[in-house]
Design a protein around this motif. Sequence first.
Motif, short mmCIF file in Angstrom:
data_model
loop_
_atom_site.label_atom_id
_atom_site.label_comp_id
_atom_site.label_asym_id
_atom_site.label_seq_id
_atom_site.Cartn_x
_atom_site.Cartn_y
_atom_site.Cartn_z
N MET A 171 -19.61 -68.31 -23.63
CA MET A 171 -20.98 -68.60 -24.08
C MET A 171 -20.95 -69.08 -25.52
O MET A 171 -20.68 -68.30 -26.45
CB MET A 171 -21.85 -67.34 -23.97
N LYS A 172 -21.21 -70.39 -25.72
CA LYS A 172 -21.40 -70.93 -27.06
C LYS A 172 -22.88 -70.95 -27.43
O LYS A 172 -23.23 -71.13 -28.59
CB LYS A 172 -20.81 -72.33 -27.15
N PHE A 221 -27.30 -61.25 -22.12
CA PHE A 221 -27.05 -62.61 -22.56
C PHE A 221 -26.55 -63.44 -21.36
O PHE A 221 -25.62 -63.01 -20.65
CB PHE A 221 -26.00 -62.61 -23.67
N PHE A 222 -27.16 -64.61 -21.17
CA PHE A 222 -26.75 -65.54 -20.11
C PHE A 222 -26.88 -66.97 -20.62
O PHE A 222 -27.66 -67.23 -21.54
CB PHE A 222 -27.62 -65.38 -18.84
N HIS A 223 -26.13 -67.87 -19.98
CA HIS A 223 -26.36 -69.29 -20.24
C HIS A 223 -27.78 -69.66 -19.80
O HIS A 223 -28.25 -69.17 -18.75
CB HIS A 223 -25.37 -70.16 -19.46
N GLN A 256 -24.84 -63.19 -33.09
CA GLN A 256 -24.97 -62.31 -31.93
C GLN A 256 -23.91 -62.62 -30.87
O GLN A 256 -23.34 -61.71 -30.26
CB GLN A 256 -26.37 -62.46 -31.32
N LEU A 257 -23.67 -63.90 -30.65
CA LEU A 257 -22.65 -64.28 -29.66
C LEU A 257 -21.26 -63.85 -30.12
O LEU A 257 -20.43 -63.42 -29.29
CB LEU A 257 -22.69 -65.80 -29.44
N HIS A 258 -21.01 -63.96 -31.43
CA HIS A 258 -19.70 -63.54 -31.95
C HIS A 258 -19.53 -62.02 -31.81
O HIS A 258 -18.44 -61.53 -31.47
CB HIS A 258 -19.58 -63.95 -33.41
N ARG A 259 -20.60 -61.28 -32.09
CA ARG A 259 -20.55 -59.83 -31.97
C ARG A 259 -20.40 -59.40 -30.51
O ARG A 259 -19.71 -58.42 -30.20
CB ARG A 259 -21.81 -59.22 -32.60
N LEU A 260 -21.06 -60.17 -29.59
CA LEU A 260 -20.97 -59.83 -28.15
C LEU A 260 -19.57 -60.12 -27.61
O LEU A 260 -18.98 -59.31 -26.89
CB LEU A 260 -22.03 -60.61 -27.37
#
Length: 678
Positions: A598-599, A609-611, A583-587
Amino acid sequence: MLVLVDVLLRVPPLFIMDELLRIGIGLPQGDSNRYNSSSEIHDVDASITEEEVIPTISVFSDSEVQHHAQFYKVVVVTVLKYILSYLGIITALCVFLLWTKHLVIVYLYLISVGIVFVSYWTNVSTMKTVITAITVNDTASGVGTEAYTSILEDLLSLNLGRLLDPSGYGFIVIQNYALQCLLAFIFNYVHLGPRYPLVQKLLPVSFMAPSILAILPFPTSILHHAPVFAALLPLALVKFVLWCSALTMVQTVSGGYQHARNLLRNFGLSTLVETEWMRLNVPTVLRTFWLLRVMEHVASLLSNQQTHLNLLAFTTMLSIVKSVLVHGCETLTAVLGMTSIVSYICHYIGCFFQWILLTEDYDDKSIGTVSAILFYILALQTGLTGLDPEKRFVRLCRNFCLLFTALLHFVHNIVNPLLMSLSASHNPSLHRHVRALAVCSFLILFPMSLLVYLWSHHATSTWLLAVSAFSIEVIVKVVVSLMIYSLFLVDAYRSSFWEKLDDYVYYIRAFGNTVEFCFGIFLFFNGAWILIFESGGTIRAIMMCVHAYFNIWCEARAGWSVFMKRRTAVNKINSLPEASAEQLHRLDDVCAICYQEMKNAKITRCNHFFHGVCLRKWLYVQDRCPLCHDILYKVETGATKDSSSSDDATDSTMADFCHMVIWYDIDYETYLSGGQSI
C-alpha cells in the motif's frame, strides 16, 4: 444397429409430412386452380344477400347453374383435401413420436397390408395375361374359348422351351408362383393376427391358389375371380388386427399423453423437450431424412442424359449444388433437415476452434444448437419456403452469410475467456498465447475482407447493413478483448500495484458495450424498416420484440445498474479519509483484499487500511469491512432522520440494531433514541 434401425423407422413419417406440405396441404396451386379467388369474385356476385339467393337462382340459365354447382363441388373437394392432409400430417407426427416397440408394430402391420395388396395385384395381372393368351390361342385354333392347351400339359410333357419362354404366359405363371411363395412366407412371419395352426397352413395355399389354378385347365371365369377369393383370408386377418387393436391404439396415445403431462408437471417443459429430443434422436433422424431427400433429387438430376455427359463441367456441378440447396428447403420439414445439417457443421466448426485454442468447455459445444435455432428462425422470418426458386437461393445465401457472421461472435465468446485467463494468470505458455492471438487476427481480418467484398459487389440494402453491423460489432469486441488482454499483461510485468488498471478496464469495456448497444438500436430500426416496407410477418415482429427486450432494454438496464453501482462506490470511497505517508509507514502492511503493498490507502471508520480501488470493488458486493464486518462509511442515525439519508444508511442502522438486540435485548425505539450508546 438398434439405433440405426430406430432412426430409419422414423424417417418415413417425415417423408409423408414433407410430401403433404410440398403439395400445399391438398390445396390447388398454380394454373390447375381454375377457380381462384379472382374468378370466384368475377363469377359469383358478392353483393347477393341471403334473402336474394333463391329468387336469383331462378333466373340463372342452365349453364350458370351448372357452373355454380361445379364451383361448389370444387370448394367441397378442396376443403376435404385440406382436412385429410392435416389429418395425415397429425397421424404421421403421432407415428414419429411412438416408442420403438410400438413403431415396430405399426411397420409390421403396414408391411402385412402391403403384402396383401401386392399379392392381389400381381395375381390380377397374371390372370389377365393368362386369360388373354388363352383367348388368343383358342381363337386362332378355332376351338372356342373353353378348350386350350394348359400349362399342366406343358409340365407333364416337359416342354421347357415353352415354359421358359419369357414372352409366354407359362413363364409368367411360374414367376408369379415363386413370388407368391415368397410373399406368403413373409406374411406368415410378420402378420399380427392370431397364429392358429390351421390358419398358418391355409395362408400359403391362399396366396398361391391363383397360380395353381392357372396351371390347371379351369374355365376363364374361375381364373378371373381367383385373385379376389385368394385375398380374402389375409385381408380378413389384417382387418381383424385393425379392429382388435383399436382399443390398444387409444390406450397408447392416452398413455403417451399422460406420460408427457406428468413429466411436464413434475420437471417442467425444458426437461420434457430434452427427454423426448434424446429419445427420438431428432438431429440424426432429420439429417438422415434430408440426405435421403437430397440423394433422391440428385439421382433424378443425374438421370438426365445431358447432365450425365457434362457431369465433370464446373457449371454443371454448380447448377446441381444450386438445385440441391433450393430443393432442400422448399418445405418446413426440409428446412428442419437442412437445419440439422447446418447444426452438425457448425458444431464441428466450434470443435475446430476449440482444438486450435486447446480449450475444452462444455458450454462452448452449444454452438451447434444456437446456430440451428438461428438458421431456422431466419428461414421462418424471411419466408424461405414460399419464395420462387431463384429468390429462394438468393435468400438462402444471405441467411448463410448472416449465420456465418453470428458464428464469428460465437468464436469470440470462446477466445475471450481464454485471453483473460492467459493474461490474468501469468501463463508462460507462449504457444497458447500465439494460438489465441491468431484466432483474434482471423476474427478481425476475415470480417474486414467480407465487408470489402460485399460492399464492392452488392448494392446497399437492409440485409447488407445488417451483415455490416454484425461484422463491425465482432471487430470492435475483438479489439476490446485485445486491449484488456494487453493491459493485464502490462500489469503482470509491473513491480508495483497499478491503481488505475480497474478504471482503464472499465472505460474500455464501457466503450465496447456502448458500441454494441448502439448497433442493437441500429439493427432494431433496420428490422423495423424491413417489417414495414419490405417483408412483414408475425415471426419477424416477434423477433423484433425479443431483440428490443433482451438486446436493448435489458442491456441498457444492466449497464445503468453497473454505472450507478460504480458511482455510488466512488462517492462512498471519497467520503473516507486518505491515509498519510506516516500512517502507512507506521502500519507497514499489505492490503487485506489484494495482498499488495500500500503506497496509498483509505481508512475505514473501523480504522482498517485498504486500497481505494480494492475497497471500491468490495463495495460492489457489500458495505461492510472485509476484516471486522463493520459499516465502512459513516451514516446519519437518530430519532429524527433527514429525508435525504440513503437506503444504505437505513440498512446499516438495522444491521447494527440486529447485532445489539442479540446481546442486550434492546427494542428498536430505544436504540434509535440513544440506546446505541450502551
